[in-house]
Design a protein around this motif. Structure first.
Motif, PDB file in Angstrom:
ATOM      1  N   GLY A 432     -11.218  48.313  -3.192  1.00 18.48           N
ATOM      2  CA  GLY A 432     -12.273  48.095  -4.158  1.00 18.48           C
ATOM      3  C   GLY A 432     -11.995  47.035  -5.209  1.00 18.48           C
ATOM      4  N   SER A 433     -10.795  46.469  -5.222  1.00 18.12           N
ATOM      5  CA  SER A 433     -10.481  45.451  -6.233  1.00 18.12           C
ATOM      6  C   SER A 433      -9.254  44.672  -5.805  1.00 18.12           C
ATOM      7  CB  SER A 433     -10.232  46.108  -7.604  1.00 18.12           C
ATOM      8  OG  SER A 433      -9.082  46.949  -7.541  1.00 18.12           O
ATOM      9  N   GLY A 434      -9.006  43.577  -6.505  1.00 12.42           N
ATOM     10  CA  GLY A 434      -7.767  42.835  -6.388  1.00 12.42           C
ATOM     11  C   GLY A 434      -7.385  42.424  -4.992  1.00 12.42           C
ATOM     12  N   ILE A 435      -6.131  42.706  -4.630  1.00 13.22           N
ATOM     13  CA  ILE A 435      -5.606  42.305  -3.330  1.00 13.22           C
ATOM     14  C   ILE A 435      -6.404  42.955  -2.196  1.00 13.22           C
ATOM     15  CG2 ILE A 435      -3.608  42.504  -1.802  1.00 13.22           C
ATOM     16  CD1 ILE A 435      -1.824  42.246  -4.295  1.00 13.22           C
ATOM     17  N   GLY A 436      -6.736  44.239  -2.346  1.00 10.65           N
ATOM     18  CA  GLY A 436      -7.485  44.932  -1.301  1.00 10.65           C
ATOM     19  C   GLY A 436      -8.838  44.301  -1.067  1.00 10.65           C
ATOM     20  N   ARG A 437      -9.521  43.934  -2.141  1.00  8.96           N
ATOM     21  CA  ARG A 437     -10.824  43.276  -2.003  1.00  8.96           C
ATOM     22  C   ARG A 437     -10.674  41.959  -1.259  1.00  8.96           C
ATOM     23  NH1 ARG A 437     -13.227  39.261  -5.033  1.00  8.96           N
ATOM     24  NH2 ARG A 437     -15.529  39.213  -4.940  1.00  8.96           N
ATOM     25  N   ALA A 438      -9.658  41.163  -1.610  1.00 12.65           N
ATOM     26  CA  ALA A 438      -9.446  39.880  -0.943  1.00 12.65           C
ATOM     27  C   ALA A 438      -9.141  40.082   0.542  1.00 12.65           C
ATOM     28  CB  ALA A 438      -8.310  39.125  -1.622  1.00 12.65           C
ATOM     29  N   ILE A 439      -8.342  41.101   0.856  1.00 11.21           N
ATOM     30  CA  ILE A 439      -8.016  41.378   2.259  1.00 11.21           C
ATOM     31  C   ILE A 439      -9.268  41.779   3.017  1.00 11.21           C
ATOM     32  CG2 ILE A 439      -6.770  42.944   3.800  1.00 11.21           C
ATOM     33  CD1 ILE A 439      -4.566  43.054   1.623  1.00 11.21           C
ATOM     34  N   ALA A 440     -10.077  42.663   2.441  1.00 14.76           N
ATOM     35  CA  ALA A 440     -11.304  43.101   3.108  1.00 14.76           C
ATOM     36  C   ALA A 440     -12.218  41.925   3.390  1.00 14.76           C
ATOM     37  CB  ALA A 440     -12.020  44.152   2.253  1.00 14.76           C
ATOM     38  N   HIS A 441     -12.376  41.052   2.411  1.00 13.97           N
ATOM     39  CA  HIS A 441     -13.224  39.868   2.601  1.00 13.97           C
ATOM     40  C   HIS A 441     -12.665  38.967   3.703  1.00 13.97           C
ATOM     41  CE1 HIS A 441     -16.504  39.631  -0.401  1.00 13.97           C
ATOM     42  NE2 HIS A 441     -15.765  40.482  -1.092  1.00 13.97           N
TER      43      HIS A 441
END
Length: 682
Positions: A432-441
């Motif tokens: 939902g934010s940060g590194i995880g958001r970038a990975i999901a995208h």
């Protein structure tokens, strides 16, 4: 053109009128030829591959009527007469449609273009309504059409879509001046009108009259009596059984090539599978070409009750899958000609499990979902046909001619090359934010279906919405320290997309304190989320990955702190070291299943980081004696490359580990720290 698009959108918005991407509409009119300055008669027709419900002007093909109708002489010349001899040359007519196009741009003409151009009416609709196809696939469809419609609708026997079918319908309209349309045997309906409003009204009259006839005259139980023990399981139990079976079935359906899955437990499917006639009807296969091109000629049907032990169900599915593949190969061999395209794969696209529901498969989520929708259409068609007659689809030889049509093969060849992560299903914790958001995208941009998992439901939902619709990304709320919640997240993943291939353990937090100020709660919290959380997620994911039998990837977002002894960081560093060794342990244990486990060790990611925004940044800045707003630059200056690490750099490493070029790499940690010598792996 505006009237045509509006009519198309209205018709396509109602699934009773036509299936997704099914059918086409047209309008004739005139425009000025920019070369001669003279009026020219044109036909606007929905192009190949478009969908009526979402059609825009760009989805229309625009053709000159004089040139299109001039192709009649060419076709009859191929045939030598108006008889069936031209059928062997049908495929040669399609490329000639390109020579009839007017202007620049527009969509490619579809195989049904001749129907629209040759019928002498200003407006024409060709649709695939369930009620209409029920008449088209009834054993005595011609008599039923006469009984239901009188001389307002005329029966046209089955003919493969193409130029001759257009000539047939044009002749029917000319010979039947009172007719408003036709029922096309084994296929659908076509209607026409002098105005757009009249054409739409005629289409709806055919559909609604056919449905009313079925409702009023049809048998009350067209699928026969209920089978004892085959009723639908209760919703919660049904979901549990579906989640347990989804990875197994996806693995079977991906024997020839990886597939994405879709699950539905709609009443239409469950009621069909609970009735006595479902094995016979399912074996007859679907009829409308639009349907079986997505669903294959028939589904795989489990022949066990929903209460059968799970182990027995799995064993039986494997047996039925082997038999299905043998039957499909035999079907191909029966009808393939020397010039037929190669067999595209022998796995089922539809798997029916009584009491549980339907699993459908395709090269992406949308294709899988639409295949399931089309099989629901097929069930509705069977119900209608069996209600007033008996279901009698076109024979297998004709189905094969459509399925392995050279034009269909050419359409498949024109599809864009799949992205590197196409068909892969990813679960990203802390997404939902940060590194995880970038990975999901990044994973979604490279073709993966992504489940964005986060403790914060609104953040997970926001990131999933940023990525796209539910065919691409879905949110899941999960606390990774809760085993039951993690299990539910894996279940949600496999029910959303059919299975799981790529798991990113990214959820994390940090509390920066000296040893003497670190409390038991500080230690337990950080180890609970990162050490325990990664273990719990990996354990639940590994079960699904092993059941699926397709290998997969588990990636840990660890830290340079797993090997670098930074100050005031004992709980965080120890938890990250735990994660780092989980990578090695699981790589060794899961490798026999083709599951690769690797890690990424970032330096401190300040910009865009949820951890740093939550107070960690201020604490680390105080440790190093720099203003918080300069912490990223401080980290960059202590690296060899003098570069700040951002979330997208970590996402790049995850992609590199999972996109295929490192297929023989497992147990590896990739530093993404711009070069911190003290964190070099030894």
């Amino acid at each position: 053109m505006e009237e045509l698009v509006a009519r198309s959108n209205r018709l396509g918005a109602d699934p009773r009128n036509t299936n997704y991407a099914g059918g086409n509409t047209s309008a004739k009119g005139s425009d000025v030829d920019p070369v001669t300055g003279q009026p020219v008669d044109l036909v606007w027709v929905k192009g190949s591959g478009g969908d009526l419900g979402t059609l825009t002007p760009a989805g229309l093909a625009v053709l000159r009527l004089d040139r299109l109708r001039g192709l009649v002489a060419t076709y009859l010349g191929f045939a030598g007469s108006a008889g069936s001899g031209g059928a062997a040359r049908e495929d040669e007519m399609v490329p000639l449609l390109d020579h009839c196009l007017h202007g620049r741009g527009g969509a490619a003409p579809s195989i049904d273009t001749a129907m629209h151009g040759l019928v002498d009416a200003a407006h024409v609709d060709h649709l695939h309504p369930d009620a209409g196809i029920a008449f088209a696939t009834a054993a005595d469809g011609e008599a039923l059409t006469k009984e239901c419609f009188g001389d307002r609708v005329v029966w046209v026997p089955w003919r493969r879509p193409g130029f001759q079918l257009g000539l047939d319908i044009a002749a029917v309209k000319q010979a039947n001046p009172r007719a408003i349309g036709v029922i096309l045997g084994g296929h659908g309906i076509t209607a026409w009108g002098a105005t757009s409003e009249e054409c739409e009204a005629n289409s709806l009259e055919i559909i609604r009259t056919a449905q009313a006839f079925i409702d009023e005259r049809g048998r009350s139980a067209p699928f026969g009596p209920a089978i004892d023990g085959y009723a639908a399981l209760p919703a919660a139990e049904r979901g549990e059984r579906a989640a347990a079976l989804a990875p197994v079935i996806r693995g079977l359906a991906s024997t020839d090539r990886p597939q994405v899955g879709h699950y539905t437990d709609s009443d239409v499917v469950l009621d069909f599978l609970a009735a006595a006639e479902h094995p016979r009807l399912a074996a007859l296969g679907t009829s409308c070409p639009d349907h079986f091109l997505r669903t294959k000629v028939r589904p795989l049907v489990l022949d066990l009750p929903p209460t059968a032990p799970l182990s027995d169900v799995v064993e039986r599915l494997r047996e039925l899958h082997a038999a299905y593949r043998a039957d499909y190969a035999a079907y191909y061999e029966r009808f393939a000609a020397p010039d037929s395209p190669p067999m595209r794969g022998a796995d089922p696209a539809i798997v029916l499990v009584p009491g549980v529901g339907m699993f459908s498969y395709g090269a992406n989520k949308q294709t899988a979902r639409v295949a399931g929708e089309f099989y629901v259409n097929a069930v509705n068609v069977m119900r209608g046909a069996e209600a007033v007659s008996s279901y009698a689809p076109i024979d297998e030889a004709e189905k094969f001619r459509i399925e392995y049509w050279a034009l269909e093969e050419a359409k498949l060849a024109r599809m864009p090359k799949p992205k590197p992560l196409a068909t892969r299903i990813a679960l990203v914790t802390g997404g939902g934010s940060g590194i995880g958001r970038a990975i999901a995208h990044r994973l979604a941009a490279e073709g993966a279906c992504v489940v964005v998992a986060d403790r914060d439901a609104s953040s997970a939902a926001a990131v999933a919405a940023e990525i796209g619709g539910t065919d691409v990304a879905v949110p899941v709320t999960v606390d990774v320290t809760d085993s039951a919640a993690v299990r539910a997240a894996i279940q949600a993943t496999v029910l959303a997309f059919g299975g799981v291939d790529l798991v990113v353990n990214n959820a994390g937090l940090s509390i920066s304190k000296p040893l003497l100020e670190t409390t038991d709660a500080d230690w337990d919290l950080q180890h609970g989320v990162m050490a325990r959380g990664s273990f719990v997620v990996s354990r639940a994911a590994a079960k699904a990955l092993i059941d699926q039998g397709m290998g997969g990837d588990i990636v840990y977002i660890s830290s340079k702190n797993s090997v670098f002894a930074g100050p005031n960081n004992v709980a965080y560093g120890a938890a990250k070291a735990d994660q780092a060794h989980q990578v090695r342990l699981l790589a060794a244990e899961l490798g026999g299943h083709g599951i690769r486990v690797n890690g990424v060790n970032p330096d401190g990611v300040v910009r865009g980081s949820g951890i740093f925004a939550g107070g960690w940044g201020a604490k680390r800045a105080a440790v190093y004696g720099v203003p918080e707003e300069e912490l990223g630059a401080y980290y960059a200056q202590r690296t060899i490359l003098k570069r700040e690490v951002l979330p997208e750099h970590v996402a790049n490493a995850v992609f590199a580990l999972t996109a295929g070029d490192l297929s023989h790499t497992t147990g590896l940690h990739i530093p993404v720290d711009a070069g911190v010598a003290a964190a070099f792996l030894r």
